[in-house]
Design an enzyme around this catalytic site. Structure first.
Site: not given
Length: 438
Positions: A249-251, A253
């Site tokens: 999810l970090y990637a 965003t």
């Protein structure tokens, strides 16, 4: 005859008031009165419970959980003549042709080093940070103290606070924004996904909304991530490669941030430069990074998790020393062209770029551990584990030719040299200074 009827019959045998006779009541009337009393009791009980519930919810000690994605939104004290004076003083340019830079995430790892470097060369610098508790706040406060000694003031606030951002631009006409504020970390997204949307997407949009409407518009350099390459297998990673397969999810965003940047550049003429950082390490680093907590656990004699890919495959990272990253950030600021919008309207094409900032020399994580063992003079207890499916990828490797050509970017610090500097700082900060290694 029921008990209720018996009581009613006996009550009717005498007057209720001297000189008056009590009117005879039917069993139906008595039942009605009983039900009425019960209804009143129930009503007052609900009213009492409602008062208790309201008090409980308003109580500071309420156990009702707060949405952790909004934990950084709290009331900050800002404004007033003294506050504005500090802001202006920090942002004052002290070199010829210097720039005035708003650095978001200034108490973070990269933010601290970039702010310090800008200040040293005479640029005007104002920091902004919400000091959230993703990792130990004391480390962020120590960085803040470090920056204050160099003359950099950090405004405490959230990038989602539109009123604060607009006020800062009223006080100081920033020429550049170095946007480093973000929710970092790959694994934490599985615990608190909302914090990534709050900071990396909503916060970025809020910042761009303010920047598009001020006059003059600033040029913006912001931190993307090497994680946008996701599940790509072609190496080294190039800025021309596909980035539509995020592994976390970090990637996702950060990739969303790149698309949002494109939109604001296209519609409003904002000059935007994205920097894809590759595994940054060094003094004053982030405690959630492997090299940092490996050092901590090795010194404590605790086992450390060393991941391997399928079929005993090597897990490697393009470790990039902080000083090299800082030079890349300053190069991006120095080569950023002016935004072309005015009053929220685009006047012409504006610059839009994205660069890899890596060391272009991937090192196996097992070698990272071996270097730390030599520097710490302690044998690590390695716990070999399979690479989990939580967003981690097997390898990262940067193609930096574009940054070399456009920014003059050239990393010079190898992992052995960089880790030696980190370990020296770590032992001084935790053992000889601020804290003892527990």
């Amino acid at each position: 005859m029921s008990q209720l009827k018996q009581i009613s019959h006996n009550d009717n045998s005498a007057p209720s008031t001297p000189g008056k006779f009590k009117i005879e009541k039917s069993p139906y009337f008595n039942r009605t009165r009983w039900h009425s009393s019960l209804a009143k009791l129930t009503l007052w009980s609900f009213a009492f419970l409602a008062v208790i519930l309201i008090f409980f919810l308003r109580s500071p000690s309420s156990s009702v959980p707060i949405d952790p994605s909004r934990r950084s939104l709290r009331t900050y004290n800002w404004g007033g003549s003294a506050w504005e004076k500090r802001v202006r003083s920090s942002a004052r340019v002290r070199s010829r042709n210097g720039m005035t830079v708003l650095v978001t995430g200034a108490a973070g790892f990269v933010g601290t080093h970039v702010s310090s470097a800008l200040k040293r060369r005479g640029d005007g610098v104002l920091g902004m940070d919400n000091f959230n508790d993703y990792y130990e706040i004391s480390l962020k406060r120590a960085r803040q103290a470090l920056l204050e000694r160099t003359g950099v003031y950090i405004v405490e606030g959230d990038i989602n606070d539109e009123a604060l951002l607009r006020k800062l631009f009223e006080v100081v006409p920033f020429t550049h924004v170095m946007h480093l504020a973000a929710q970092a970390g790959v694994r934490y997204a599985m615990q608190n996904p909302g914090s990534y949307v709050h900071s990396n997407i909503a916060g970025f949009v809020n910042l761009l909304e303010v920047c598009k409407s001020v006059n003059p518009q600033p040029a913006i350099v912001w931190a993307s991530s090497s994680s946008v390459y996701g599940l790509n297998t072609k190496v080294p990673f190039s800025e021309r490669d596909r980035t539509d397969q995020p592994a976390s999810l970090y990637a996702a965003t950060k990739k969303a941030g790149e698309e949002i940047a494109h939109t604001y550049n296209h519609i409003y003429g904002l000059s935007l430069t994205g920097l894809r950082f590759f595994t940054v390490y060094g003094p004053w680093g982030r405690p959630d990074m492997a090299y940092f907590f490996f050092t901590k656990d090795i010194l404590k004699g605790k086992p450390i998790p060393v991941f391997e890919a399928a079929n005993h495959g090597t897990v490697a990272r393009d470790f990039t020393y902080i000083d090299d990253i800082v030079r890349g950030c300053l190069g991006a600021l120095d080569t950023a062209e002016k935004s072309t919008g005015s009053g929220g309207k685009k006047r012409g094409p504006a610059q839009l770029r994205v660069f890899n900032l890596g060391n272009t020399s991937p090192v196996p994580v097992t070698e990272l551990v071996s270097i730390l063992e030599r520097l710490l003079k302690v044998k690590a207890k390695r716990n070999i584990m399979k690479l989990p499916r939580n967003g981690d990828v097997q390898f990262t490797h940067a193609n930096i030719s574009y940054a070399q050509r456009e920014l003059g970017y050239k990393p010079t610090t190898d992992l052995q040299t960089g880790l030696k500097k980190f370990v020296r700082w770590y032992l001084n900060y935790y053992s000889g200074g601020k804290k003892a290694v527990e």
